[in-house]
Structure formats: C-alpha cells, structure tokens
Scaffold this motif. Structure first.
Motif, PDB file in Angstrom:
ATOM      1  N   ILE A  47     -12.462  18.094  14.407  1.00  0.00           N
ATOM      2  CA  ILE A  47     -12.853  16.878  15.128  1.00  0.00           C
ATOM      3  C   ILE A  47     -13.979  16.158  14.397  1.00  0.00           C
ATOM      4  CG2 ILE A  47     -13.893  16.021  17.262  1.00  0.00           C
ATOM      5  CD1 ILE A  47     -12.398  18.172  18.756  1.00  0.00           C
ATOM      6  N   THR A  48     -14.937  16.909  13.922  1.00  0.00           N
ATOM      7  CA  THR A  48     -16.065  16.296  13.203  1.00  0.00           C
ATOM      8  C   THR A  48     -15.586  15.589  11.949  1.00  0.00           C
ATOM      9  OG1 THR A  48     -17.524  18.032  14.028  1.00  0.00           O
ATOM     10  CG2 THR A  48     -18.324  16.726  12.184  1.00  0.00           C
ATOM     11  N   LEU A  49     -14.662  16.225  11.213  1.00  0.00           N
ATOM     12  CA  LEU A  49     -14.128  15.591  10.001  1.00  0.00           C
ATOM     13  C   LEU A  49     -13.415  14.290  10.322  1.00  0.00           C
ATOM     14  CD1 LEU A  49     -12.741  18.709   8.058  1.00  0.00           C
ATOM     15  CD2 LEU A  49     -14.757  17.333   7.495  1.00  0.00           C
ATOM     16  N   GLN A  50     -12.572  14.297  11.362  1.00  0.00           N
ATOM     17  CA  GLN A  50     -11.848  13.080  11.747  1.00  0.00           C
ATOM     18  C   GLN A  50     -12.815  11.992  12.202  1.00  0.00           C
ATOM     19  OE1 GLN A  50      -8.612  12.171  11.731  1.00  0.00           O
ATOM     20  NE2 GLN A  50      -8.053  14.047  10.631  1.00  0.00           N
ATOM     21  N   TYR A  51     -13.793  12.374  13.019  1.00  0.00           N
ATOM     22  CA  TYR A  51     -14.762  11.416  13.540  1.00  0.00           C
ATOM     23  C   TYR A  51     -15.556  10.795  12.393  1.00  0.00           C
ATOM     24  CZ  TYR A  51     -18.191   9.463  16.808  1.00  0.00           C
ATOM     25  OH  TYR A  51     -18.980   8.608  17.533  1.00  0.00           O
ATOM     26  N   MET A  52     -16.018  11.620  11.466  1.00  0.00           N
ATOM     27  CA  MET A  52     -16.833  11.119  10.366  1.00  0.00           C
ATOM     28  C   MET A  52     -16.016  10.248   9.420  1.00  0.00           C
ATOM     29  SD  MET A  52     -19.780  12.060  11.127  1.00  0.00           S
ATOM     30  CE  MET A  52     -20.517  11.327   9.653  1.00  0.00           C
ATOM     31  N   GLU A  53     -14.708  10.547   9.272  1.00  0.00           N
ATOM     32  CA  GLU A  53     -13.873   9.701   8.428  1.00  0.00           C
ATOM     33  C   GLU A  53     -13.759   8.294   9.011  1.00  0.00           C
ATOM     34  OE1 GLU A  53     -10.231  11.832   8.078  1.00  0.00           O
ATOM     35  OE2 GLU A  53     -10.876  12.981   6.328  1.00  0.00           O
ATOM     36  N   TYR A  54     -13.594   8.228  10.341  1.00  0.00           N
ATOM     37  CA  TYR A  54     -13.568   6.913  10.982  1.00  0.00           C
ATOM     38  C   TYR A  54     -14.910   6.192  10.809  1.00  0.00           C
ATOM     39  CZ  TYR A  54      -9.060   7.422  13.359  1.00  0.00           C
ATOM     40  OH  TYR A  54      -7.733   7.548  13.636  1.00  0.00           O
ATOM     41  N   ILE A  55     -15.988   6.898  11.056  1.00  0.00           N
ATOM     42  CA  ILE A  55     -17.312   6.284  10.962  1.00  0.00           C
ATOM     43  C   ILE A  55     -17.576   5.797   9.542  1.00  0.00           C
ATOM     44  CG2 ILE A  55     -19.790   6.730  11.152  1.00  0.00           C
ATOM     45  CD1 ILE A  55     -18.389   6.491  13.837  1.00  0.00           C
ATOM     46  N   ASP A  56     -17.271   6.640   8.534  1.00  0.00           N
ATOM     47  CA  ASP A  56     -17.490   6.240   7.137  1.00  0.00           C
ATOM     48  C   ASP A  56     -16.634   5.030   6.778  1.00  0.00           C
ATOM     49  OD1 ASP A  56     -19.268   8.290   6.877  1.00  0.00           O
ATOM     50  OD2 ASP A  56     -17.849   9.685   5.936  1.00  0.00           O
ATOM     51  N   LEU A  57     -15.389   5.025   7.279  1.00  0.00           N
ATOM     52  CA  LEU A  57     -14.501   3.909   6.981  1.00  0.00           C
ATOM     53  C   LEU A  57     -15.039   2.611   7.579  1.00  0.00           C
ATOM     54  CD1 LEU A  57     -11.873   2.852   5.787  1.00  0.00           C
ATOM     55  CD2 LEU A  57     -10.715   3.540   7.894  1.00  0.00           C
ATOM     56  N   MET A  58     -15.527   2.686   8.788  1.00  0.00           N
ATOM     57  CA  MET A  58     -16.069   1.490   9.434  1.00  0.00           C
ATOM     58  C   MET A  58     -17.338   1.016   8.728  1.00  0.00           C
ATOM     59  SD  MET A  58     -15.472   2.438  13.440  1.00  0.00           S
ATOM     60  CE  MET A  58     -13.841   2.863  14.029  1.00  0.00           C
ATOM     61  N   GLN A  59     -18.170   1.944   8.348  1.00  0.00           N
ATOM     62  CA  GLN A  59     -19.383   1.554   7.621  1.00  0.00           C
ATOM     63  C   GLN A  59     -19.017   0.962   6.267  1.00  0.00           C
ATOM     64  OE1 GLN A  59     -21.617   5.241   7.726  1.00  0.00           O
ATOM     65  NE2 GLN A  59     -22.930   4.470   9.391  1.00  0.00           N
ATOM     66  N   GLY A  60     -17.960   1.502   5.639  1.00  0.00           N
ATOM     67  CA  GLY A  60     -17.515   0.952   4.365  1.00  0.00           C
ATOM     68  C   GLY A  60     -16.994  -0.456   4.497  1.00  0.00           C
ATOM     69  N   LEU A  61     -16.484  -0.797   5.680  1.00  0.00           N
ATOM     70  CA  LEU A  61     -16.007  -2.160   5.930  1.00  0.00           C
ATOM     71  C   LEU A  61     -17.107  -3.042   6.523  1.00  0.00           C
ATOM     72  CD1 LEU A  61     -12.484  -1.325   7.423  1.00  0.00           C
ATOM     73  CD2 LEU A  61     -13.007  -2.191   5.140  1.00  0.00           C
ATOM     74  N   ASN A  62     -18.356  -2.549   6.432  1.00  0.00           N
ATOM     75  CA  ASN A  62     -19.530  -3.316   6.869  1.00  0.00           C
ATOM     76  C   ASN A  62     -19.520  -3.600   8.375  1.00  0.00           C
ATOM     77  OD1 ASN A  62     -20.573  -3.492   4.214  1.00  0.00           O
ATOM     78  ND2 ASN A  62     -19.208  -5.234   3.787  1.00  0.00           N
TER      79      ASN A  62
END
Length: 249
Positions: A47-62
């Motif tokens: 769950i942490t890996l999936q959650y962090m992937e979403y968060i990183d992706l959103m931060q990468g899209l500013n």
C-alpha cells in the motif's frame, strides 16, 4: 520516473484525480479496493509503495497536494518502518500492531462512506424531481358551463314542493281564484325584489295547497317559454334557481 503499469486512470487524467477523492483516507481506500487487499490485514508495504507512486507522480506533474495527503504518506512510511524494525521476543506480545490505528480509521471511514452512498441514492427533492408551480394570468377568467335544466329536474323539484304543500291542505271546498297570468306577474315582481335571482322553491307558497303549486309551476313554465326568465343550476344535481332573462334584467 516510471508510471505504475497497473494504473486504472491514464496519467493525463490525473489532473482531476484529487478532485475525485474526499481526502487521503478516501484515496487510500481506493488503492485497497483496487488491489483487493484485506483491510483487516493490511499489507502496508504494498500500500505504501502504491500510495507513494501516486504522490510522486502528482508532484512530478507540479500538483499542489494538500497537507493531509503528505501527512498520510508520512504515517504510512512510519508504519512501514516500524514493521521492518526487529522485535524482541520477550516484549513482542506487549507491542501493539502499528497498523491498528490506521485499520480502525479505515474501517470507520468505510462505514460512513457506505452510509453516505446509500443516503445519496435516496430520492431527493430538487435533484430527482422538481415541484411544479403554475399561476394563472391576471386576466384569466374561468369558463363556467352551467348544466341544462331538463324537464325531469323540474319534475323532481316540483314533487318536493307538492309534498310540502300537503301540510297546508284544507278539507273544506271552496273556489280559489288563481290566475296563471297574475302569478306570472307576481313571480317577476318577486325576482325584481331579489336582484333577479331566486331559488326555484321560493316561487311557491305551500300554504296555497296543491292548486297554488300547480298555478305557480305553470306560470314559471310560461315565463320560461316567453324567454322572460331562465331556469339554471350552478352544477349537476344542485338546487334549481330562477333568474330574470337578460332582456328583462
């Protein structure tokens, strides 16, 4: 950065992703349901890996993430790190499961979310139906169609009057000088006294007996025939009235 291969939503649609969730718990519950994890026995690592992937992706899209999403990320990271720490055998039984509080919050949130969904499915005023309101124009005038007074209606009304006149019958014989023409004039005068509108029964004087009732009835028929009066009803089976014709009024 590599996007997750199993994303349900294309990366281009992530611009509206956060608007679809009501907070980090809703977002986390979405991940759990998508991967069919057991909420009672959370695999925190996945769950942490999936959650962090979403968060990183959103931060990468500013994206400007709300602080509560980052707090949830920190909480997951803390739980993951506590699970990775080695445990001492002698105190293992006394240590609480680091996932317990998160599981409790998720279960509680799931109950409220389900209840909210069921409430939202109930019919709602101003959403599923709208109350119709209509008003009449100021110049609107209702069209009143008066029923035609048939001879049978007059016969029924006369029958009632004759029945009441029996109470005034005399048993002595005498000649009664009653004139139909005179009674016609009397009825017209009576109508004039009552603004040209009178109940049918008011044109009769029961104390005159049956003969007087017959004379009055003939006078009414003659006046109607000469179109000097109108015999009307305001509605079917209502009381019959007599009124002056327009030419007389």
């Amino acid at each position: 950065m590599q996007h997750p291969d199993d994303l349900y939503i294309p990366p281009g649609a992530l611009e509206i992703l956060l608007d679809a969730f009501e907070g980090p718990l809703d977002f986390l519950l979405y991940i759990i349901r998508k991967h069919k994890f057991d909420i009672v026995d959370l695999p925190v690592n996945e769950i942490t890996l999936q959650y962090m992937e979403y968060i990183d992706l959103m931060q990468g899209l500013n994206f400007e993430l709300a602080a509560e999403y980052l707090v949830m990320a920190a909480m997951l990271a803390e739980i993951k790190s506590r699970l990775l720490l080695p445990r001492h055998t002698d105190i293992e039984a006394e240590e609480a499961d680091p996932r317990a509080e998160l599981i409790r919050r998720l279960q509680e949130y799931e109950i409220y979310k389900q209840a909210a969904t069921e409430l939202d499915q109930l019919p709602r005023d101003e959403r599923d139906w709208f109350n119709a309101n209509a008003s009449l124009d100021d110049n609107f005038a209702p069209l009143v169609v008066l029923p035609d007074v048939e001879l049978a209606d007059l016969a029924l009304a006369l029958k009632d009057i004759v029945k009441r006149s029996k109470d005034f019958q005399h048993h002595h014989i005498k000649r009664e000088n009653l004139s139909t023409r005179e009674r016609m004039s009397q009825i017209l005068a009576l109508l004039a006294e009552h603004n040209g509108y009178l109940a049918f029964s008011a044109c009769f004087e029961p104390s005159e007996g049956r003969t007087g009732v017959v004379v009055s009835f003939l006078a009414i028929l003659e006046l109607s025939k000469e179109k000097r009066i109108d015999i009307v009803q305001v509605e079917a089976y209502a009381q019959i009235h007599v009124k002056l014709a327009i030419s007389e009024a």
